[in-house]
Motif scaffolding. Structure first.
Motif, PDB file in Angstrom:
ATOM      1  N   ARG A  27       8.783   5.876 -10.636  1.00 48.75           N
ATOM      2  CA  ARG A  27       9.369   4.951  -9.688  1.00 48.75           C
ATOM      3  C   ARG A  27       9.365   3.538 -10.274  1.00 48.75           C
ATOM      4  O   ARG A  27      10.372   2.841 -10.279  1.00 48.75           O
ATOM      5  N   GLU A  31       0.803  -1.214   0.000  1.00 48.74           N
ATOM      6  CA  GLU A  31       0.000   0.000   0.000  1.00 48.74           C
ATOM      7  C   GLU A  31       0.837   1.264   0.000  1.00 48.74           C
ATOM      8  O   GLU A  31       0.627   2.142   0.811  1.00 48.74           O
ATOM      9  N   ARG A  32       1.780   1.347  -0.887  1.00 51.30           N
ATOM     10  CA  ARG A  32       2.571   2.568  -0.889  1.00 51.30           C
ATOM     11  C   ARG A  32       1.839   3.657  -1.639  1.00 51.30           C
ATOM     12  O   ARG A  32       1.141   3.406  -2.596  1.00 51.30           O
ATOM     13  N   LEU A  33       2.031   4.848  -1.184  1.00 50.97           N
ATOM     14  CA  LEU A  33       1.456   5.977  -1.892  1.00 50.97           C
ATOM     15  C   LEU A  33       2.340   6.248  -3.095  1.00 50.97           C
ATOM     16  O   LEU A  33       3.463   6.691  -2.959  1.00 50.97           O
ATOM     17  N   ARG A  34       1.818   5.932  -4.257  1.00 53.50           N
ATOM     18  CA  ARG A  34       2.666   6.059  -5.439  1.00 53.50           C
ATOM     19  C   ARG A  34       2.769   7.491  -5.907  1.00 53.50           C
ATOM     20  O   ARG A  34       3.698   7.856  -6.589  1.00 53.50           O
ATOM     21  N   VAL A  35       1.734   8.241  -5.608  1.00 50.56           N
ATOM     22  CA  VAL A  35       1.808   9.631  -5.982  1.00 50.56           C
ATOM     23  C   VAL A  35       2.248  10.348  -4.729  1.00 50.56           C
ATOM     24  O   VAL A  35       1.508  10.477  -3.782  1.00 50.56           O
ATOM     25  N   THR A  36       3.455  10.728  -4.706  1.00 53.06           N
ATOM     26  CA  THR A  36       4.008  11.169  -3.438  1.00 53.06           C
ATOM     27  C   THR A  36       3.898  12.662  -3.275  1.00 53.06           C
ATOM     28  O   THR A  36       3.557  13.393  -4.187  1.00 53.06           O
ATOM     29  N   LEU A  37       4.193  13.072  -2.083  1.00 54.30           N
ATOM     30  CA  LEU A  37       4.027  14.480  -1.747  1.00 54.30           C
ATOM     31  C   LEU A  37       5.033  15.352  -2.459  1.00 54.30           C
ATOM     32  O   LEU A  37       4.818  16.523  -2.672  1.00 54.30           O
ATOM     33  N   SER A  38       6.148  14.801  -2.796  1.00 52.05           N
ATOM     34  CA  SER A  38       7.161  15.633  -3.415  1.00 52.05           C
ATOM     35  C   SER A  38       6.890  15.799  -4.907  1.00 52.05           C
ATOM     36  O   SER A  38       7.662  16.392  -5.606  1.00 52.05           O
ATOM     37  N   GLY A  39       5.776  15.277  -5.339  1.00 51.72           N
ATOM     38  CA  GLY A  39       5.420  15.459  -6.734  1.00 51.72           C
ATOM     39  C   GLY A  39       6.023  14.407  -7.627  1.00 51.72           C
ATOM     40  O   GLY A  39       5.926  14.467  -8.834  1.00 51.72           O
ATOM     41  N   ILE A  59       6.079  10.938  -9.297  1.00 46.41           N
ATOM     42  CA  ILE A  59       4.935  10.117  -9.674  1.00 46.41           C
ATOM     43  C   ILE A  59       5.287   8.638  -9.662  1.00 46.41           C
ATOM     44  O   ILE A  59       6.409   8.243  -9.908  1.00 46.41           O
TER      45      ILE A  59
END
Lengths: 843, 205
Positions: free
Chosen positions: B121, B107-115, B117
C-alpha cells in the motif's frame, strides 16, 4: 533537463529506436557529436523503450481502485440489519464504523463495525456466536461490550457494540498533556479492564491505542477498551501457521501484536495481551512504539515478522533522550523536558515496559495483575520486580547494602575502604546468577520455587527484611539440604545453597554462608564441564566469602580460576569477564597489591565502558572500585575525580536519590577530607547521611555509613565531641543490626577508638580496641587486616598509658599477623612495622 | 457533498466548452462525485469477493457524463481534454492524502484481512506521488507529449481518439506515446525494456 534538450532527445530516440541495435551506437555518435548530455538522455530513453510494465497505467488503475474502495466503504447505507444508520463514526483497518440506532428490542444508539469485504462472513459469525456467551460474562465500567453481530445486505459481517464517545488513548493523553503520573493512572485502569476480561477467559488479541478510547467524564478520564471478542472471531477457524505466515493473514497491528500471534501460533493466551499492553505503555511513556511505526510500515511481511520476533526495542528512556524537535514535542506533551523525561523513565519504567514486551512470553509478566502491581510498586517508590536484561538494577539494589568501610581520617592507619567492593561484588554476583536461577526456577518443581522465594525474602538486599522467622526458615532449609532433601536434583540444590549463602552474605554473615557456597561449588564441579559457567559462578561466591572473612590468600587463586574460566568461555568483552576482573582486583587490593589491583580495575572499567555506551550502574561500581583503590594509594585527587564521576552518574541514574548515591557522596567526602578540604567535605557527608535516612528504613545498618562520614568531617574540623556522638550512633546501629559479633561492629569500635586516641583519651580507646580485637579473633580465627590495624593502635594506646610491656606484646602480635596475611608493601603492614619500631625504641 | 444535479453537470461542461481557465477545476467535482456515486452503488451490489473493475467504472462515469453533455456542445474532444486533467487532479489529491495520512500515523491496520500487506500500500502511494511529480515535470518540458500521456492514461482513450482530441496525426500520437513511456519508465526507475512495444492495456469504451 531543459525543454529543448528533452525535445531533441525525444526526436533522436524516435529516430534511433527502430534501427537495429548494432547500428544505434554509430547513429548516436554521428548525431550527438560531442554533446554527451544529449547522448546520455537518448540512451536513457532507449534503455527504457518498451519497458515491461506500463507504470503509468498500473499506478492509475491501482489508485482508482483504492479511491473507489474508500468511497465505496464510505457509502452510508440506510439500514444495517435491524439498525438504522445515523452517521459515519470512522474508518479503521477492519472496515467502517457507523453510528446507528437499534429499534428493537430496546431503542438505543450503538456503534456498528462493518468489516471490509474479503472474508467468509458465515465463519466469522459462527466464531462470534461461539464466543458470545463468554463475552456476556464481562461487566466492567472500562469495557465496551459487543452486543450483537450480523451480516449486512451485501454479505459483510458487522458487529454492534456500545457506542463510546472518546478518542484513542495516545491522542487523549497528548491533547490533555497528561504527565507521566496521570498516564500511568490511566494505563492502570486499562489494566484493570483487561484483567477483568482475562479472568473471564477472554483474550483481546488486538489491544492498541485505537481500541482504547478515552473520554473525559465528570472531569476525569474514563478509558474504555473496545472490540473484545472481535479479533478472535476474525481468526481463521483452523489456522495453519505456514499458510498464515506465507499469506500474511495474521491479524493484528504490527506495532502492537505479540510475536507469537504474528507468527500465527495457535495457542494465543492472555500473555499476548500483556505484550500489547507493554507496547501501549511504551508508547504512552516514550511517545514512540517499540518497533517504530515509520520503519515497520516499509517492511515486507517476512522482514516484518522477523522484526517483531527478534528485535528488542531500546529502553523507552533512550527514545526520549535524543535532542530533537520530536523529543521536545514528546516531552512537552508530558509537561516536562526531554532530559527530565529520560531521567524519569530510566530504570524502573524502562524495565517494566521491556519485561511486558519480552519476546518469550514466559519472560513477560505472567498476568496483567503482575504488571499492574509492578507499576503500583513504582508509583509507591518501592523496588519493582522487573529488572534490566543486564544485572545493573539488581546490582544497584544489592550494593545499596554494601558496608562502606570508610577510611579512617586518623592519619595513623589505613582502613580498608576496599571492603566496600568485596561486599558489592558478592551482591553483583548474586544478581547475575538471578537470571540463571530464574531459568532453573521455571523448570524446577513448585516446591523449590516457593523455597527460593521464601529464602530470598530474608535478604534485605532484595527488599526483604531480616526477620527471625525467615532466619529460622532458612536454618530449617539448610538442615533439610544437609539431610539430602534435594540430593536427586544437584543443580537445584546448588542454586538453593547459593541463594542461602548470598542471603547470609547480604546480612554480613560470611562465616555461615561459606560452607553453603562451598557445597554449591562442589555440586557444580561434580556435574562436569557443561556446568562450567555455573561452576565459575559458585567459585566466585566462595571467593567473595573468603575475602570477606579476611582469607584473601585463599580467595585470590579462586578468582584467578574464575577469570581464566571466563576468558576461556568467551572471546572479547563480556560482563562476566569484567566482573571477574573486578573480583580479582578487590582481592588484590585487600592483599595490598595495589598496582596489580589497579591494573585489573582499569581493565574492568574500560570493559564496562565499552559494554555500556552510556551511564550504567556497573560503570559506576567499577569506578568506585578504582576510586577506593586510588584512595588507598594516597592519590586522593584522582580518587576524588573518580568518586565525582560515580556520584554524577548515580545522580543521573537515580535522580531521586538512593543509598548508592548516598554512598558515593560519603566516599567523595572522604577523598576530600584526605586532601584536608574539610569545608567542602562536610556538606557532602551531611547530604549522604540525609539521603541514607530518606531512602532507608530507620534502623538500617547503612545509616551508619552516613554517621561515620559526618563524624570524620567533624573530627577533621576539630569538633571531637560531635564526632564522637556521631560515631556512637554508627556503633549503636551496627550493634542493633548484628546482634552479636560482627566485623562492622569491630570496625565501628576501631573508628571510635581512633577518635579517642586523637583526643588523648587513651584508656577509653584501649578498652574499645581490646573489645574489637577479641571480636575479630572470634570472627576471623585465621586473622583479618582489621585486627592488624586494631592491634597496632592498641599498642599505641598502651604505650601512652605507660604500659610499655603490653604495648610491645600488642605491637609484635599485630606485626606478626601483618606479615602472615599482608603483602610486604601493604600500607597497613608498613605502618604496623613502624609502630612496632616506635614501641621498641620507647622502651 | 450533496449530489450533483444534471444542471450542475451541464453548467460545468458548458464552462469547460467555453474554454474557461478554471474549467478543469470546475469539472473536477463532477468527475469526482460521479466516481463516488458509482463506487457506492457498486459496493452495495457487490458480493464480498467482488473486485471492483476500476477501468470499467471510469468508463461508466465518462459515458454518463458524456451523455449528460448539453445539446450543441462542441463534442467529446473538449470534454475529454478537460476530464483527463480533472481525473489526474483527483488522483493526485488522493495520493497526497494517502501519503499525509500515513505520515500522520493514523491508526490504520496495515496488515489487512484480505492478506494485502501494508508496504504494498505504501509503495503504491509512493509510486502514485512519483508519477504525478513526473507528469508535472513533463507538462513543463513538453506540453504536447504531456497531453498525450494525460489523455491516454487518465481517460483510456485510444490513439485515434487522442489524435482527434488534440488535432494531431495518429502517427504523432504513437511517437509521442512511445517516447513518453520510455521517459516515464526512466523517470520512475522502472526496469529497462527489451525494445518491443507491448500491447497497451486499455478497455474498449
Amino acid at each position: 533537463m531543459n525543454a529543448a534538450l528533452h525535445r531533441r532527445a525525444k526526436e533522436l530516440f524516435l529516430d534511433a529506436c527502430d534501427l537495429p541495435p548494432e547500428e544505434r551506437a554509430g547513429f548516436l555518435a554521428q548525431r550527438c557529436g560531442e554533446d554527451a548530455e544529449l547522448r546520455s538522455a537518448v540512451e536513457r530513453l532507449l534503455a527504457h523503450d518498451g519497458a515491461p510494465s506500463v507504470v503509468a497505467e498500473r499506478v492509475v488503475h491501482e489508485q482508482l481502485a483504492s479511491l473507489l474502495d474508500e468511497e465505496g466503504a464510505r457509502a452510508l447505507p440506510a439500514e444495517i440489519g435491524r439498525y438504522r444508520v445515523l452517521g459515519l463514526l470512522g474508518e479503521g483497518g477492519f472496515g467502517t464504523v457507523y453510528e446507528a440506532e437499534q429499534l428493537e428490542p430496546v431503542r438505543r444508539v450503538v456503534a456498528l463495525k462493518v468489516l471490509k469485504p474479503g472474508m467468509d462472513s458465515r465463519q466469522v459469525l459462527a466464531r462470534f456466536a461461539a464466543e458470545r456467551q463468554t463475552l456476556a460474562l464481562m461487566s466492567h465500567p472500562c469495557i465496551a461490550t459487543v452486543l450483537d453481530a450480523g451480516i449486512t445486505a451485501d454479505g459483510r459481517p458487522f458487529f454492534a457494540m456500545e457506542r463510546v464517545l472518546g478518542v484513542p488513548l495516545g491522542r487523549y493523553c497528548d491533547e490533555q498533556q497528561l504527565d507521566l503520573a496521570s498516564r500511568l493512572q490511566l494505563f492502570l485502569r486499562i489494566c484493570g479492564a483487561v484483567l477483568h476480561a482475562h479472568q473471564k477467559g477472554i483474550v483481546h488479541r488486538d489491544l492498541k491505542p485505537s481500541n482504547l478510547l478515552v473520554a473525559t467524564v465528570d472531569g476525569s478520564p474514563l478509558p474504555k477498551v473496545i472490540d473484545f471478542g472481535i479479533a478472535k472471531a476474525l481468526q481463521p477457524l483452523e489456522p495453519d501457521a505456514d499458510i498464515t505466515r506465507e499469506r500474511g493473514l495474521f491479524l493484528g497491528t504490527p506495532e502492537y501484536v505479540s510475536p507469537e500471534q504474528a507468527a500465527g501460533e495457535l495457542d494465543i493466551d492472555t500473555r499476548s495481551d500483556i505484550y500489547s499492553l507493554g507496547a501501549v505503555l511504551y508508547e504512552l511513556l516514550a511517545g514512540t512504539t517499540p518497533l517504530e511505526r515509520e520503519t515497520t510500515r516499509q517492511l515486507g511481511l517476512p522482514a516484518l515478522l522477523l522484526r517483531i520476533q527478534s528485535e528488542v526495542p531500546p529502553r523507552p528512556s533512550l527514545r526520549v533522550a535524543e535532542e530533537s524537535e520530536r523529543a521536545l514535542a514528546i516531552a512537552r506533551a508530558r509537561r516536562t523536558d526531554p532530559q527530565s523525561l529520560a531521567r524519569a523513565l530510566r530504570g524502573d519504567l524502562d524495565w517494566i515496559a521491556l519485561k511486558a514486551l519480552a519476546k518469550e512470553r514466559a519472560e513477560r509478566y505472567q498476568t496483567v495483575s503482575a504488571l499492574a502491581e509492578d507499576l503500583e510498586r513504582y508509583r509507591r517508590g518501592e523496588p519493582v520486580l522487573a529488572r534490566a536484561p543486564s544485572f545493573a538494577y539488581r546490582s544497584a539494589r544489592f550494593a545499596r547494602r554494601n558496608r562502606a568501610a570508610l577510611l579512617a581520617a586518623a592519619a595513623m592507619l589505613v582502613l580498608l575502604l576496599g571492603g566496600i567492593v568485596g561486599t558489592s561484588l558478592g551482591l553483583v554476583r548474586a544478581l547475575r546468577s538471578q537470571g540463571a536461577a530464574e531459568e532453573a526456577q521455571r523448570r524446577a518443581e513448585t516446591f523449590s520455587e516457593i523455597l527460593l522465594r521464601a529464602l530470598a525474602s530474608g535478604d534485605p538486599l532484595e527488599g526483604g527484611s531480616v526477620d527471625r522467622r525467615v532466619s529460622e526458615v532458612m536454618q530449617q532449609v539448610v538442615a533439610e539440604l544437609d539431610a539430602g532433601a534435594l540430593r536427586q536434583h544437584p543443580a537445584t540444590e546448588a542454586e538453593v545453597q547459593m541463594r542461602v549463602a548470598r542471603t547470609l552474605l547480604g546480612n554480613d554473615h560470611p562465616a555461615e554462608g561459606l560452607p553453603l557456597a562451598e557445597r554449591a561449588l562442589a555440586l557444580y564441579t561434580a556435574s562436569g564441564p557443561e556446568r562450567a559457567s555455573d561452576t565459575a559462578r559458585a567459585r566466585s561466591l566462595v571467593a567473595i566469602h573468603l575475602d570477606r572473612l579476611g582469607r584473601t590468600s585463599e580467595a585470590e587463586p579462586l578468582f584467578r580460576a574464575v577469570l581464566d574460566a571466563r576468558r576461556a568461555q568467551q572471546d572479547g568483552d563480556h560482563p562476566e569477564l569484567a566482573y571477574a576482573l573486578r573480583g580479582l582486583g578487590v582481592v588484590l587490593q585487600h592483599r595490598g597489591r595495589l598496582d596489580e589491583a589497579e591494573a585489573h580495575y582499569r581493565e574492568a572499567l574500560a570493559m564496562e565502558r565499552r559494554l555500556h555506551p552510556e551511564d550504567h550502574a556497573e560503570i559506576a561500581s567499577a569506578l568506585n572500585n578504582l576510586g577506593s583503590l586510588l584512595q588507598s594509594k594516597g592519590r586522593s585527587a584522582e580518587a576524588e575525580a573518580s568518586f565525582r564521576e560515580v556520584l554524577e552518574m548515580r545522580r543521573r541514574l537515580r535522580p531521586e536519590g538512593d543509598p548508592l548515591t548516598a554512598r558515593a557522596l560519603a566516599n567523595l567526602a572522604q577523598s576530600l577530607l584526605a586532601q584536608r578540604r574539610t569545608a567542602e567535605a562536610e556538606p557532602l557527608a551531611q547530604e549522604a547521611l540525609e539521603m541514607f535516612r530518606r531512602t532507608l528504613p530507620t534502623d538500617h545498618a547503612d545509616l551508619a555509613i552516613g554517621w561515620t562520614s559526618v563524624a570524620f568531617a567533624q573530627q577533621a574540623s576539630g569538633r571531637a565531641a560531635e564526632a564522637e556522638a556521631a560515631l556512637r550512633e554508627a556503633l549503636a546501629l551496627y550493634r542493633r543490626n548484628a546482634a552479636g559479633d560482627h566485623h562492622q561492629v569491630a570496625g565501628a569500635l576501631a573508628n571510635l577508638a581512633d577518635l579517642l586516641l586523637g583526643s588523648r583519651r587513651d584508656e577509653d580507646a584501649e578498652a574499645l580496641l581490646g573489645e574489637a580485637l577479641a571480636m575479630l579473633e572470634r570472627l576471623f580465627p585465621q586473622g583479618h587486616p582489621l585486627a592488624v590495624r586494631c592491634g597496632a593502635n592498641r599498642a599505641v594506646a598502651l604505650l601512652r598509658t605507660s604500659r610499655p610491656e603490653e604495648a610491645l606484646e600488642a605491637a609484635q602480635r599485630a606485626a606478626e599477623l601483618g606479615r602472615a596475611i599482608l603483602e610486604p608493601t601493604h600500607g597497613l603492614r608498613v605502618q604496623t612495622e613502624k609502630i612496632l619500631a616506635q614501641v621498641q625504641s620507647a622502651r | 457533498m450533496s449530489p450533483l444535479t444534471p444542471e450542475d453537470i451541464t453548467r460545468a461542461l458548458e464552462r469547460a466548452a467555453e474554454g474557461h481557465g478554471s474549467a478543469a477545476s470546475e469539472l473536477l467535482p463532477v468527475v469526482y462525485e460521479e466516481l463516488r456515486r458509482l463506487a457506492r452503488s457498486h459496493m452495495r451490489r457487490a458480493a464480498p469477493e467482488h473486485t471492483l473493475q476500476a477501468t470499467a467504472l471510469v468508463h461508466e462515469a465518462y459515458l454518463k457524463l458524456v451523455r449528460s453533455a448539453p445539446e450543441g456542445w462542441q463534442g467529446r474532444a473538449h470534454f475529454f481534454a478537460v476530464a483527463a486533467t480533472a481525473m489526474r487532479q483527483v488522483l493526485a489529491n488522493h495520493a497526497r492524502e494517502a501519503q499525509a495520512a500515513k505520515r500522520g500515523g493514523s491508526e490504520r491496520l496495515r496488515v489487512t484481512l484480505s492478506g494485502e500487506i501494508a508496504d504494498e500500500r505504501a509503495g503504491r502511494d509512493f509510486d502514485a506521488l512519483s508519477l504525478h511529480e513526473a507528469l508535472a515535470k513533463l507538462a513543463e518540458l513538453d506540453p504536447q507529449q504531456y497531453r498525450v500521456v494525460e489523455l491516454r492514461t487518465f481517460t483510456g482513450l485510444s490513439v485515434e481518439e487522442v489524435a482527434e482530441v488534440l488535432s494531431i496525426s495518429t502517427a504523432t500520437v504513437k511517437r509521442e506515446w512511445r517516447a513518453a513511456r520510455a521517459w516515464l519508465a526512466a523517470e520512475l526507475g522502472e526496469p529497462g525494456g527489451d525494445g518491443a512495444e507491448p500491447p497497451a492495456p486499455r478497455t474498449e469504451a
